[in-house]
Design a protein around this motif. Structure first.
Motif, PDB file in Angstrom:
ATOM      1  N   PHE A  10       0.862  -1.192   0.000  1.00  0.00           N
ATOM      2  CA  PHE A  10       0.000   0.000   0.000  1.00  0.00           C
ATOM      3  C   PHE A  10       0.900   1.243   0.000  1.00  0.00           C
ATOM      4  N   PRO A  11       1.476   1.607  -1.160  1.00  0.00           N
ATOM      5  CA  PRO A  11       2.435   2.721  -1.211  1.00  0.00           C
ATOM      6  C   PRO A  11       1.901   4.032  -0.652  1.00  0.00           C
ATOM      7  N   ARG A  12       0.598   4.288  -0.804  1.00  0.00           N
ATOM      8  CA  ARG A  12       0.041   5.574  -0.349  1.00  0.00           C
ATOM      9  C   ARG A  12      -0.811   5.399   0.909  1.00  0.00           C
ATOM     10  N   ILE A  13      -0.400   4.510   1.787  1.00  0.00           N
ATOM     11  CA  ILE A  13      -1.170   4.253   2.993  1.00  0.00           C
ATOM     12  C   ILE A  13      -1.353   5.517   3.831  1.00  0.00           C
ATOM     13  N   ALA A  14      -0.346   6.380   3.900  1.00  0.00           N
ATOM     14  CA  ALA A  14      -0.454   7.588   4.723  1.00  0.00           C
ATOM     15  C   ALA A  14      -1.588   8.494   4.247  1.00  0.00           C
ATOM     16  N   ALA A  15      -1.801   8.553   2.946  1.00  0.00           N
ATOM     17  CA  ALA A  15      -2.845   9.424   2.401  1.00  0.00           C
ATOM     18  C   ALA A  15      -4.235   8.864   2.654  1.00  0.00           C
ATOM     19  N   PHE A  16      -4.362   7.528   2.703  1.00  0.00           N
ATOM     20  CA  PHE A  16      -5.678   6.909   2.813  1.00  0.00           C
ATOM     21  C   PHE A  16      -6.045   6.495   4.236  1.00  0.00           C
ATOM     22  N   LEU A  17      -5.078   6.421   5.144  1.00  0.00           N
ATOM     23  CA  LEU A  17      -5.362   5.895   6.481  1.00  0.00           C
ATOM     24  C   LEU A  17      -6.462   6.658   7.215  1.00  0.00           C
ATOM     25  N   PRO A  18      -6.480   7.997   7.237  1.00  0.00           N
ATOM     26  CA  PRO A  18      -7.563   8.690   7.965  1.00  0.00           C
ATOM     27  C   PRO A  18      -8.952   8.321   7.438  1.00  0.00           C
ATOM     28  N   ALA A  19      -9.112   8.223   6.120  1.00  0.00           N
ATOM     29  CA  ALA A  19     -10.415   7.877   5.552  1.00  0.00           C
ATOM     30  C   ALA A  19     -10.798   6.439   5.887  1.00  0.00           C
ATOM     31  N   ILE A  20      -9.820   5.539   5.923  1.00  0.00           N
ATOM     32  CA  ILE A  20     -10.095   4.145   6.276  1.00  0.00           C
ATOM     33  C   ILE A  20     -10.571   4.050   7.715  1.00  0.00           C
ATOM     34  N   LEU A  21      -9.880   4.720   8.626  1.00  0.00           N
ATOM     35  CA  LEU A  21     -10.279   4.686  10.035  1.00  0.00           C
ATOM     36  C   LEU A  21     -11.653   5.315  10.237  1.00  0.00           C
ATOM     37  N   GLU A  22     -11.933   6.384   9.503  1.00  0.00           N
ATOM     38  CA  GLU A  22     -13.248   7.031   9.592  1.00  0.00           C
ATOM     39  C   GLU A  22     -14.340   6.102   9.080  1.00  0.00           C
ATOM     40  N   ALA A  23     -14.071   5.376   7.988  1.00  0.00           N
ATOM     41  CA  ALA A  23     -15.056   4.448   7.436  1.00  0.00           C
ATOM     42  C   ALA A  23     -15.333   3.305   8.406  1.00  0.00           C
ATOM     43  N   LEU A  24     -14.307   2.774   9.044  1.00  0.00           N
ATOM     44  CA  LEU A  24     -14.491   1.713  10.024  1.00  0.00           C
ATOM     45  C   LEU A  24     -15.361   2.191  11.180  1.00  0.00           C
ATOM     46  N   ALA A  25     -15.058   3.375  11.706  1.00  0.00           N
ATOM     47  CA  ALA A  25     -15.834   3.903  12.830  1.00  0.00           C
ATOM     48  C   ALA A  25     -17.284   4.132  12.449  1.00  0.00           C
ATOM     49  N   ALA A  26     -17.517   4.566  11.216  1.00  0.00           N
ATOM     50  CA  ALA A  26     -18.885   4.824  10.770  1.00  0.00           C
ATOM     51  C   ALA A  26     -19.686   3.538  10.616  1.00  0.00           C
ATOM     52  N   HIS A  27     -18.989   2.401  10.478  1.00  0.00           N
ATOM     53  CA  HIS A  27     -19.671   1.125  10.281  1.00  0.00           C
ATOM     54  C   HIS A  27     -19.529   0.248  11.521  1.00  0.00           C
ATOM     55  N   ASP A  28     -19.773   0.848  12.665  1.00  0.00           N
ATOM     56  CA  ASP A  28     -19.869   0.139  13.937  1.00  0.00           C
ATOM     57  C   ASP A  28     -18.568  -0.553  14.317  1.00  0.00           C
ATOM     58  N   MET A  29     -17.419   0.043  13.919  1.00  0.00           N
ATOM     59  CA  MET A  29     -16.112  -0.465  14.324  1.00  0.00           C
ATOM     60  C   MET A  29     -15.273   0.699  14.846  1.00  0.00           C
ATOM     61  N   PRO A  30     -15.609   1.235  16.029  1.00  0.00           N
ATOM     62  CA  PRO A  30     -14.846   2.358  16.567  1.00  0.00           C
ATOM     63  C   PRO A  30     -13.377   2.008  16.738  1.00  0.00           C
ATOM     64  N   VAL A  31     -12.517   2.981  16.449  1.00  0.00           N
ATOM     65  CA  VAL A  31     -11.072   2.749  16.379  1.00  0.00           C
ATOM     66  C   VAL A  31     -10.370   3.390  17.561  1.00  0.00           C
ATOM     67  N   THR A  32      -9.434   2.630  18.163  1.00  0.00           N
ATOM     68  CA  THR A  32      -8.610   3.129  19.267  1.00  0.00           C
ATOM     69  C   THR A  32      -7.137   2.955  18.913  1.00  0.00           C
ATOM     70  N   PRO A  33      -6.334   4.060  18.951  1.00  0.00           N
ATOM     71  CA  PRO A  33      -4.894   3.913  18.682  1.00  0.00           C
ATOM     72  C   PRO A  33      -4.200   3.201  19.843  1.00  0.00           C
ATOM     73  N   GLN A  34      -3.215   2.341  19.509  1.00  0.00           N
ATOM     74  CA  GLN A  34      -2.512   1.576  20.529  1.00  0.00           C
ATOM     75  C   GLN A  34      -1.097   1.294  20.062  1.00  0.00           C
ATOM     76  N   ASP A  35      -0.143   2.136  20.476  1.00  0.00           N
ATOM     77  CA  ASP A  35       1.278   1.907  20.179  1.00  0.00           C
ATOM     78  C   ASP A  35       1.537   1.639  18.701  1.00  0.00           C
ATOM     79  N   GLY A  36       1.088   2.530  17.849  1.00  0.00           N
ATOM     80  CA  GLY A  36       1.341   2.403  16.420  1.00  0.00           C
ATOM     81  C   GLY A  36       0.368   1.514  15.684  1.00  0.00           C
ATOM     82  N   THR A  37      -0.545   0.881  16.408  1.00  0.00           N
ATOM     83  CA  THR A  37      -1.575   0.042  15.804  1.00  0.00           C
ATOM     84  C   THR A  37      -2.941   0.648  16.088  1.00  0.00           C
ATOM     85  N   PHE A  38      -3.867   0.492  15.158  1.00  0.00           N
ATOM     86  CA  PHE A  38      -5.228   0.985  15.343  1.00  0.00           C
ATOM     87  C   PHE A  38      -6.146  -0.221  15.528  1.00  0.00           C
TER      88      PHE A  38
END
Length: 367
Positions: A10-38
């Motif tokens: 995923f060469p452009r992971i940095a550009a897409f990560l915020p949208a991915i985390l937002e999509a997960l949270a919107a679909h009943d998968m709230p995200v919590t950061p944990q030592d470099g892992t979400f």
């Protein structure tokens, strides 16, 4: 505990990560950061996302096979949709359970149909085990419609690749997302208000022929419920109206605020129950004052007084894509409202079907 893993180039992971985390949270998968892992937690299991320099590592865990495949499907589908342009290859390793029925699939039977306005129909469904839909922050569901010629309903399954296995090997089931207007889980009842926009999609076709006794599948719930606040601003068209009505009915008695709703004409206005401190303004497309406005809903939002302190305000927006984009831009970039105080999304996009939007991916809703 079952588990599966994948490492996605995923060469452009940095550009897409915020949208991915937002999509997960919107679909009943709230995200919590944990030592470099979400860590994305869902009712079915959890997904651990670890972004690297040019890759994304994913580890999913669940207690049962159906739950594992449900988490796998959610992660695969959401990442694939958000990053459609990247043509990612997601290959899972680990526990394999074979095709399983989605654990959140519920079968609903039409109990009765009521005309709310000339173009809005309220359908009351009966079903079992509906408690998961009785939540205020996840207020949408995906309905699955059987083809008109089917006498014995068939339902999709989820496989070990995170993909949907459609009955007969092809997607004969139509599907669309709707707002859950009301739920009474103890009585096994669920209400959905359908707006007949005159189109020819699977939901519109099903709505026009629906009679008591018909069945649909329901997946979810997901996405776009309100957040706690002292004041609210609710903005929407006919497709956002069911959500606005639900939020107003569920709001505390001391809530203050405003609802801006645009509909075709006087006949599409509804009598809504709401706190005394909330005002509703109906914008009528048929009125001469709006006829010349290119984006009357956006103009109505801009015309409000944004000079006062907005720290106690929550804004919910549900409407057509171009209106949504203009309103979201104004709220974030001009009114300077933080993202934590906004839930804004498009129910539909003029000139595009849901299938068109899925084919394009995240660009269709973020452009």
């Amino acid at each position: 505990m079952l588990s599966a893993r994948t490492t996605v180039a995923f060469p452009r992971i940095a550009a897409f990560l915020p949208a991915i985390l937002e999509a997960l949270a919107a679909h009943d998968m709230p995200v919590t950061p944990q030592d470099g892992t979400f860590v994305a937690a869902s009712p079915f299991g959890e997904a651990l996302l670890t972004p690297g320099r040019e890759h994304l590592g994913i580890h999913i865990r669940a207690a049962t096979g159906p739950e594992l495949n449900r988490v796998r499907h959610a992660v695969t589908g959401l990442i694939g949709f958000v990053a459609k342009s990247e043509a990612l290859r997601i290959v899972w390793e680990g526990d394999e359970v074979g095709p399983t029925f989605p654990p959140d699939l519920r079968i609903l039977t039409v109990r009765n149909i009521q005309a709310i306005t000339p173009r809005m129909r309220r359908i009351v469904f009966e079903g079992e085990d509906l408690a998961r839909f009785e939540t205020s922050d996840q207020i949408h569901t995906r309905l699955l419609f059987q083809p008109e010629d089917v006498t014995i309903p068939e339902w999709p399954m989820l496989d070990d690749a995170g993909l949907i296995v459609w009955p007969g090997g092809a997607q004969r089931l139509g599907s669309r997302v709707y707002t859950i207007r009301r739920v009474d889980a103890p009585k096994g009842l669920l209400w959905i208000d359908f707006f007949d926009h005159g189109g020819s999609g699977p939901g519109a076709r099903w709505l026009r022929r629906a009679v008591p006794g018909d069945v649909v599948g329901a997946l979810g719930p997901a996405a776009h419920g309100p957040k706690p606040a002292r004041r609210i601003l609710l903005v929407g068209d006919e497709t956002g109206l069911p959500g606005i009505a639900r939020i107003l009915e569920d709001a505390p008695d001391d809530m203050e605020g405003l609802a801006l709703v645009i509909v075709a004409d006087e006949s599409e206005r509804q009598l809504l129950r709401m706190p005394k401190g909330v005002e509703i303004r109906w914008l009528l497309r048929a009125s001469p004052t709006l006829a010349s406005e290119q984006k009357p809903l956006s103009a109505a939002v801009r015309a409000l007084d944004w000079s006062v302190d907005q720290r106690d305000l929550f804004v919910w927006v549900g409407c057509e894509f171009h209106d949504f984009r203009a309103i979201r831009h104004f709220l974030r970039d001009e009114a300077k409202l933080p993202a934590s105080q906004i839930v804004a999304f498009s129910h539909w996009r003029r000139g595009m079907s849901e299938e068109d939007i899925i084919a394009i991916g995240g660009d269709a809703v973020a452009a």
